[in-house]
Motif scaffolding. Structure first.
Motif, mmCIF file in Angstrom:
data_model
loop_
_atom_site.group_PDB
_atom_site.id
_atom_site.type_symbol
_atom_site.label_atom_id
_atom_site.label_comp_id
_atom_site.label_asym_id
_atom_site.label_seq_id
_atom_site.Cartn_x
_atom_site.Cartn_y
_atom_site.Cartn_z
ATOM 1 N N TYR A 31 0.815 -1.130 0.018
ATOM 2 C CA TYR A 31 -0.031 -0.045 -0.076
ATOM 3 C C TYR A 31 0.958 1.079 0.120
ATOM 4 O O TYR A 31 2.068 1.492 0.713
ATOM 5 N N HIS A 33 1.316 5.599 0.032
ATOM 6 C CA HIS A 33 0.721 6.764 0.167
ATOM 7 C C HIS A 33 1.904 7.770 0.183
ATOM 8 O O HIS A 33 2.842 7.608 1.065
ATOM 9 N N GLY A 34 2.071 8.502 -0.722
ATOM 10 C CA GLY A 34 3.146 9.398 -0.993
ATOM 11 C C GLY A 34 4.539 8.631 -1.248
ATOM 12 O O GLY A 34 4.530 7.725 -1.918
ATOM 13 N N LYS A 78 2.416 7.702 8.818
ATOM 14 C CA LYS A 78 1.396 8.708 7.806
ATOM 15 C C LYS A 78 0.707 7.844 6.880
ATOM 16 O O LYS A 78 -0.164 8.242 6.763
ATOM 17 N N ALA A 79 1.275 6.835 6.233
ATOM 18 C CA ALA A 79 0.563 5.963 5.269
ATOM 19 C C ALA A 79 -0.513 5.084 6.111
ATOM 20 O O ALA A 79 -1.629 5.040 5.629
ATOM 21 N N ASP A 81 -1.817 6.190 8.750
ATOM 22 C CA ASP A 81 -3.043 7.278 8.939
ATOM 23 C C ASP A 81 -4.046 7.305 7.656
ATOM 24 O O ASP A 81 -5.301 7.458 7.873
ATOM 25 N N HIS A 82 -3.538 7.335 6.695
ATOM 26 C CA HIS A 82 -4.214 7.499 5.251
ATOM 27 C C HIS A 82 -4.919 6.342 5.339
ATOM 28 O O HIS A 82 -6.302 6.509 4.558
ATOM 29 N N TYR A 83 -4.696 5.188 5.478
ATOM 30 C CA TYR A 83 -5.149 3.818 5.114
ATOM 31 C C TYR A 83 -6.327 3.830 5.940
ATOM 32 O O TYR A 83 -7.462 3.608 5.615
ATOM 33 N N PHE A 85 -8.086 6.332 7.637
ATOM 34 C CA PHE A 85 -9.055 7.229 6.953
ATOM 35 C C PHE A 85 -9.955 6.690 5.496
ATOM 36 O O PHE A 85 -10.985 6.786 5.524
ATOM 37 N N GLU A 86 -9.038 6.192 4.640
ATOM 38 C CA GLU A 86 -9.627 5.711 3.471
ATOM 39 C C GLU A 86 -10.572 4.688 3.862
ATOM 40 O O GLU A 86 -11.549 4.598 3.165
ATOM 41 N N ASP A 88 -12.101 3.954 6.560
ATOM 42 C CA ASP A 88 -12.936 4.166 7.947
ATOM 43 C C ASP A 88 -12.832 3.204 8.839
ATOM 44 O O ASP A 88 -13.960 2.673 9.515
#
Length: 118
Positions: A31, A33-34, A78-79, A81-83, A85-86, A88
């Motif tokens: 996965y 992210h950035g 950071k990644a 956190d994004h996962y 959120f994505e 839920d």
């Protein structure tokens, strides 16, 4: 792709199979992210587990967990956190490290460090 990248991908696949045998369920792999990449995202006993996989062809230069520095940890968080959120995700999470070790005879062994950081 460079040989070390191929070796890393194989180690991630081996770790995913090994963890599945330990009762983990694979949710996602590689996965991104950035600039951050999470090798494996697993579910285990109601937890979402973010797994960093490290391959070593021996322990002469140290163990896998020693190669996850503070910068790498920050990127993983950071990644993650994004996962979260994505997807839920509302339950607990954990960060693990799985060391994949190949000895001189070609035997593969694993060291699993649960709740390794954060």
């Amino acid at each position: 792709m460079a040989e070390h990248n191929d070796t890393g991908r194989l180690a991630e696949e081996l770790a995913a199979v090994w963890l599945s045998g330990q009762g983990y369920e694979l949710m996602d792999a590689n996965y991104r992210h950035g600039y951050a990449e999470i090798d494996l995202i697993m579910k285990h006993k109601g937890l979402l587990v973010f797994v960093e996989v490290k391959f070593r062809s021996g322990t002469g230069f140290g163990y896998a967990e020693e190669f996850v520095d503070s910068t790498k940890k920050k990127l993983l968080v950071k990644a993650a956190d994004h996962y979260i959120f994505e997807k839920d995700w509302k339950k607990d999470i954990r960060f693990d490290i799985v060391g994949v070790y190949k000895d001189r005879t070609g035997t593969v062994n694993f060291r699993h460090f649960e709740d390794a950081f954060y």
